[in-house]
Design a protein around this motif. Structure first.
Motif, PDB file in Angstrom:
ATOM      1  N   GLY A 111     -13.225  -4.326   6.463  1.00  0.00           N
ATOM      2  CA  GLY A 111     -11.631  -4.479   7.322  1.00  0.00           C
ATOM      3  C   GLY A 111     -10.755  -4.862   6.401  1.00  0.00           C
ATOM      4  O   GLY A 111      -9.729  -4.626   6.291  1.00  0.00           O
ATOM      5  N   ARG A 112     -10.538  -5.621   6.031  1.00  0.00           N
ATOM      6  CA  ARG A 112      -9.804  -6.444   4.580  1.00  0.00           C
ATOM      7  C   ARG A 112      -9.515  -5.812   3.863  1.00  0.00           C
ATOM      8  O   ARG A 112      -8.391  -5.359   3.266  1.00  0.00           O
ATOM      9  N   LEU A 113     -10.542  -4.933   3.143  1.00  0.00           N
ATOM     10  CA  LEU A 113     -10.174  -4.140   1.891  1.00  0.00           C
ATOM     11  C   LEU A 113      -9.560  -2.834   2.396  1.00  0.00           C
ATOM     12  O   LEU A 113      -8.634  -2.838   2.071  1.00  0.00           O
ATOM     13  N   ARG A 114      -9.567  -2.414   3.873  1.00  0.00           N
ATOM     14  CA  ARG A 114      -9.231  -0.917   4.252  1.00  0.00           C
ATOM     15  C   ARG A 114      -7.410  -1.801   4.758  1.00  0.00           C
ATOM     16  O   ARG A 114      -6.526  -0.694   4.469  1.00  0.00           O
ATOM     17  N   HIS A 115      -7.109  -2.933   4.966  1.00  0.00           N
ATOM     18  CA  HIS A 115      -6.000  -3.154   5.364  1.00  0.00           C
ATOM     19  C   HIS A 115      -4.813  -3.741   3.976  1.00  0.00           C
ATOM     20  O   HIS A 115      -3.809  -3.499   4.341  1.00  0.00           O
ATOM     21  N   GLN A 116      -5.653  -3.689   3.538  1.00  0.00           N
ATOM     22  CA  GLN A 116      -4.767  -4.202   1.127  1.00  0.00           C
ATOM     23  C   GLN A 116      -4.963  -3.013   0.799  1.00  0.00           C
ATOM     24  O   GLN A 116      -3.098  -2.694   0.757  1.00  0.00           O
ATOM     25  N   VAL A 117      -5.429  -2.056   1.242  1.00  0.00           N
ATOM     26  CA  VAL A 117      -5.109  -0.736   0.654  1.00  0.00           C
ATOM     27  C   VAL A 117      -4.323   0.015   1.068  1.00  0.00           C
ATOM     28  O   VAL A 117      -3.342   1.040   0.805  1.00  0.00           O
ATOM     29  N   VAL A 118      -4.541  -0.346   2.144  1.00  0.00           N
ATOM     30  CA  VAL A 118      -3.336   0.641   3.709  1.00  0.00           C
ATOM     31  C   VAL A 118      -1.759   0.302   3.399  1.00  0.00           C
ATOM     32  O   VAL A 118      -0.669   1.153   3.190  1.00  0.00           O
ATOM     33  N   ASN A 119      -2.215  -1.283   3.184  1.00  0.00           N
ATOM     34  CA  ASN A 119      -0.624  -1.932   2.807  1.00  0.00           C
ATOM     35  C   ASN A 119       0.036  -1.668   1.651  1.00  0.00           C
ATOM     36  O   ASN A 119       1.092  -1.235   1.167  1.00  0.00           O
ATOM     37  N   SER A 124       5.860   1.659  -1.493  1.00  0.00           N
ATOM     38  CA  SER A 124       5.395   2.735  -3.020  1.00  0.00           C
ATOM     39  C   SER A 124       5.371   1.797  -3.812  1.00  0.00           C
ATOM     40  O   SER A 124       5.909   2.292  -5.126  1.00  0.00           O
ATOM     41  N   SER A 125       6.809   0.585  -3.942  1.00  0.00           N
ATOM     42  CA  SER A 125       7.248   0.137  -4.404  1.00  0.00           C
ATOM     43  C   SER A 125       6.053  -0.714  -5.759  1.00  0.00           C
ATOM     44  O   SER A 125       6.297  -1.078  -6.622  1.00  0.00           O
ATOM     45  N   GLN A 126       4.763  -0.624  -5.288  1.00  0.00           N
ATOM     46  CA  GLN A 126       3.642  -1.187  -5.835  1.00  0.00           C
ATOM     47  C   GLN A 126       3.306   0.630  -6.739  1.00  0.00           C
ATOM     48  O   GLN A 126       2.661   1.196  -6.245  1.00  0.00           O
ATOM     49  N   ALA A 127       2.397   0.025  -7.686  1.00  0.00           N
ATOM     50  CA  ALA A 127       2.314   1.020  -8.396  1.00  0.00           C
ATOM     51  C   ALA A 127       0.614   0.774  -8.689  1.00  0.00           C
ATOM     52  O   ALA A 127      -0.527   1.193  -8.607  1.00  0.00           O
ATOM     53  N   SER A 128      -0.083  -0.869  -8.360  1.00  0.00           N
ATOM     54  CA  SER A 128      -1.335  -1.086  -7.857  1.00  0.00           C
ATOM     55  C   SER A 128      -1.953  -2.314  -7.577  1.00  0.00           C
ATOM     56  O   SER A 128      -0.896  -2.803  -6.967  1.00  0.00           O
ATOM     57  N   THR A 129      -2.988  -1.613  -6.931  1.00  0.00           N
ATOM     58  CA  THR A 129      -3.377  -3.585  -6.322  1.00  0.00           C
ATOM     59  C   THR A 129      -4.601  -4.066  -6.269  1.00  0.00           C
ATOM     60  O   THR A 129      -5.507  -3.395  -6.923  1.00  0.00           O
ATOM     61  N   VAL A 154      -6.108   6.975  -4.220  1.00  0.00           N
ATOM     62  CA  VAL A 154      -6.470   6.323  -4.863  1.00  0.00           C
ATOM     63  C   VAL A 154      -7.695   5.976  -5.847  1.00  0.00           C
ATOM     64  O   VAL A 154      -8.905   6.885  -5.824  1.00  0.00           O
ATOM     65  N   THR A 155      -7.215   5.693  -6.719  1.00  0.00           N
ATOM     66  CA  THR A 155      -8.294   5.525  -7.765  1.00  0.00           C
ATOM     67  C   THR A 155      -8.714   3.831  -8.870  1.00  0.00           C
ATOM     68  O   THR A 155      -8.253   2.771  -7.960  1.00  0.00           O
ATOM     69  N   THR A 156     -10.406   3.528  -8.853  1.00  0.00           N
ATOM     70  CA  THR A 156     -10.247   2.639  -9.308  1.00  0.00           C
ATOM     71  C   THR A 156     -10.599   2.367 -10.819  1.00  0.00           C
ATOM     72  O   THR A 156     -10.982   2.891 -11.639  1.00  0.00           O
ATOM     73  N   ASP A 157     -10.779   0.636 -11.395  1.00  0.00           N
ATOM     74  CA  ASP A 157     -10.344   0.782 -12.397  1.00  0.00           C
ATOM     75  C   ASP A 157     -11.428  -1.210 -12.144  1.00  0.00           C
ATOM     76  O   ASP A 157     -10.714  -1.581 -11.344  1.00  0.00           O
ATOM     77  N   LYS A 158     -11.707  -1.889 -13.315  1.00  0.00           N
ATOM     78  CA  LYS A 158     -12.676  -3.016 -13.052  1.00  0.00           C
ATOM     79  C   LYS A 158     -11.093  -3.739 -13.517  1.00  0.00           C
ATOM     80  O   LYS A 158     -10.069  -3.151 -14.534  1.00  0.00           O
ATOM     81  N   ALA A 159     -11.280  -4.757 -13.372  1.00  0.00           N
ATOM     82  CA  ALA A 159      -9.907  -6.051 -13.616  1.00  0.00           C
ATOM     83  C   ALA A 159     -10.619  -7.679 -13.847  1.00  0.00           C
ATOM     84  O   ALA A 159     -11.423  -7.470 -13.082  1.00  0.00           O
ATOM     85  N   GLN A 160      -9.729  -8.172 -13.870  1.00  0.00           N
ATOM     86  CA  GLN A 160     -10.646  -9.476 -15.068  1.00  0.00           C
ATOM     87  C   GLN A 160      -9.005 -10.304 -13.724  1.00  0.00           C
ATOM     88  O   GLN A 160      -8.190 -10.383 -14.198  1.00  0.00           O
ATOM     89  N   VAL A 169      -7.007  -1.301  -7.809  1.00  0.00           N
ATOM     90  CA  VAL A 169      -6.532  -0.441  -7.159  1.00  0.00           C
ATOM     91  C   VAL A 169      -4.904   0.839  -7.288  1.00  0.00           C
ATOM     92  O   VAL A 169      -4.158  -0.183  -7.719  1.00  0.00           O
ATOM     93  N   SER A 170      -5.290   1.958  -7.695  1.00  0.00           N
ATOM     94  CA  SER A 170      -4.051   2.631  -8.205  1.00  0.00           C
ATOM     95  C   SER A 170      -3.874   4.377  -7.393  1.00  0.00           C
ATOM     96  O   SER A 170      -5.094   4.865  -7.352  1.00  0.00           O
ATOM     97  N   ARG A 171      -2.574   4.155  -7.432  1.00  0.00           N
ATOM     98  CA  ARG A 171      -2.309   5.428  -5.950  1.00  0.00           C
ATOM     99  C   ARG A 171      -2.802   6.909  -6.959  1.00  0.00           C
ATOM    100  O   ARG A 171      -2.281   6.823  -7.925  1.00  0.00           O
ATOM    101  N   THR A 172      -2.922   7.974  -6.397  1.00  0.00           N
ATOM    102  CA  THR A 172      -2.849   9.140  -7.546  1.00  0.00           C
ATOM    103  C   THR A 172      -1.668  10.125  -6.896  1.00  0.00           C
ATOM    104  O   THR A 172      -1.061   9.729  -5.933  1.00  0.00           O
ATOM    105  N   PRO A 173      -1.083  11.171  -7.522  1.00  0.00           N
ATOM    106  CA  PRO A 173       0.009  11.750  -7.575  1.00  0.00           C
ATOM    107  C   PRO A 173      -0.218  12.449  -5.751  1.00  0.00           C
ATOM    108  O   PRO A 173      -0.102  13.405  -5.166  1.00  0.00           O
ATOM    109  N   GLN A 174      -1.958  12.650  -5.218  1.00  0.00           N
ATOM    110  CA  GLN A 174      -1.852  12.810  -3.936  1.00  0.00           C
ATOM    111  C   GLN A 174      -2.004  11.795  -2.623  1.00  0.00           C
ATOM    112  O   GLN A 174      -2.401  12.419  -1.677  1.00  0.00           O
ATOM    113  N   TRP A 175      -1.426  10.751  -3.042  1.00  0.00           N
ATOM    114  CA  TRP A 175      -1.803   9.632  -2.008  1.00  0.00           C
ATOM    115  C   TRP A 175      -0.910  10.336  -0.899  1.00  0.00           C
ATOM    116  O   TRP A 175      -1.373   9.817   0.325  1.00  0.00           O
ATOM    117  N   HIS A 176      -0.286  11.102  -0.395  1.00  0.00           N
ATOM    118  CA  HIS A 176       0.668  11.514   0.494  1.00  0.00           C
ATOM    119  C   HIS A 176      -0.486  11.996   1.428  1.00  0.00           C
ATOM    120  O   HIS A 176      -0.132  12.353   2.784  1.00  0.00           O
TER     121      HIS A 176
END
Length: 430
Positions: A111-119, A124-129, A154-160, A169-176
């Motif tokens: 639930g917390r994961l989905r809430h952060q990704v939906v926000n 649209s001002s955020q490029a990634s989270t 969305v696409t995913t990548d590793k971050a430290q 988590v980054s948005r794709t061109p098809q995020w709409h």
């Protein structure tokens, strides 16, 4: 005192069988029979299924086994690895209701994961989270949820972050595709989560879909000495068997309609019984049904199922394999029914012998019903449309050799009649 009467004896036997439902069904055979009008023969399509329940939403099944049981299965060439590793899951209706009422595991984390990704998607001002650091197990669940719930968005990548591994988590061109407003995105998320939940439950129900289809079709249910099989079938695919045999009999008829027991047919019909002086064990019945006067009608195995064809000498080559037991039980019923229809007008013997299958009067319909008469009456009118099924189960309790009244240890076998199971991505051998 002469001991318990027939009704008391059956009730006691039923109570013993109810106590044995802690053992597990591990193999089920289904054998549809159809009529080939051009060839003038019945065609058998036997299938053998390995089944094994899976842990699901906190329901982690425990079951009994016994040394003699395991040895019997091993001597019958049972593939334990196949059952435990790739057996088709199943749950009964009571377990399904419990699973639907229970929330999915780790619902708070998801639930917390989905809430952060939906926000994030709604802004649209955020490029990634970057998602918070979590355990390896929860990280695995998050990757799976992102790939399904936010597919193509969305696409995913590793971050430290502060030396800890996180998910970026980054948005794709098809995020709409998820929607352009926060409400619309949540609607998409909730619909996908609900759909995924239903698919998980559907997969956990597994082989019970086949049993449900047999119930819906209301084709004759055929077995050999089948009370044990009916109790196990009900316990593992329907629900806990009721307290009394009378209640159980009513439920069986309500669920499956006509029930025919080949062992009872033989014992109840004098013209049949005299041909089975060597006994009515299933393999002996099958062998006898390949000799005079049981040579008709013609029965053949369908193309692609030749493994059960045998060597032509009447030997039961795969005895105790569920699919094969289903095949030879259906085979026996067809031959027995033909003999009775063509050669005999005998009614069932009355009073019934004590060593019958243990079915209640309603299951046996002893007063006015000859089970083979009903079946063959239907065959004579619907021969080109009838699809009967034999189903047998080989399970742990079968191999405990629950002793029948005679005291002879007898492994469990059964067969049922219905239409061909609906495809459900099941692994089968036939």
């Amino acid at each position: 005192w002469d001991g318990p009467g027939p009704g008391e004896e059956l009730e006691e036997k039923y109570q013993r069988l109810r106590d044995a439902t802690g053992f597990l069904v591990v193999q089920v055979g289904v054998c549809p029979y159809s009529w080939d009008d051009d060839a003038g023969s019945f065609v058998a399509h036997p299938y053998n299924f390995y089944v094994f329940p899976q842990e699901f939403r906190g329901q982690d099944r425990r079951f009994l086994c016994q040394t003699r049981c395991m040895r019997f299965l091993s001597e019958s060439n049972f593939d334990f690895n196949r059952a435990f590793k790739s057996g088709i899951p199943f749950m009964n209706q009571d377990q399904e209701a419990t699973a639907r009422a229970a929330p999915p595991l780790n619902i708070d984390v998801m639930g917390r994961l989905r809430h952060q990704v939906v926000n994030f998607l709604a802004d649209s001002s955020q490029a990634s989270t970057v998602l918070p650091a979590m355990t390896n197990y929860h990280r695995k669940l998050c990757y799976e949820d992102l790939s399904h719930t936010f597919k193509d968005a969305v696409t995913t990548d590793k971050a430290q972050v502060n030396g800890e591994l996180c998910i970026k988590v980054s948005r794709t061109p098809q995020w709409h595709c998820m929607g352009r407003s926060e409400r619309a995105i949540w609607d998409t998320v909730n619909a996908r989560v609900k759909g995924a939940s239903e698919r998980e439950i559907d997969d956990a129900i597994g082989f019970r879909h086949v049993i449900d289809l047999l119930s819906e079709c209301k084709k004759p249910l055929v077995g050999h000495n089948m009370l044990l099989d009916l109790v196990q079938l009900h316990a593992h695919f329907c629900g806990e068997p009721p307290e009394t045999l009378e209640e159980f009999s009513s439920l069986v008829h309500e669920r499956f309609g006509t029930v025919v027991d080949t062992k009872y047919v033989i014992s109840a019909c004098p013209s049949l019984g005299k041909h089975f002086t060597g006994g009515t064990r299933l393999d002996w019945v099958y062998k006898t049904c390949q000799l005079k006067p049981f040579l008709r009608p013609a029965i053949r195995i369908a193309q692609g199922h030749e493994r059960y064809a045998g060597d032509g000498n009447g030997k039961a080559t795969h005895l105790h394999e569920a699919g094969y037991d289903a095949y030879i039980t259906g085979y026996a019923l067809i031959r027995l029914g033909h003999f009775v229809m063509m050669e005999s007008n005998d009614a069932p013997a009355h009073p019934l012998p004590k060593n019958t299958t243990g079915l209640t009067p309603r299951l046996r319909d002893t007063a006015s019903f000859k089970p083979y008469n009903l079946l063959w009456e239907r065959l004579s009118h619907l021969s080109n449309r009838l699809l009967s099924v034999g189903m047998s189960t080989a399970n742990a309790s079968a191999c405990v050799h629950l002793a029948p009244p005679s005291g002879e240890d007898t492994p469990m076998r059964s067969s049922s009649s219905s239409s061909k199971p609906r495809p459900h991505n099941f692994e089968v051998e036939g």
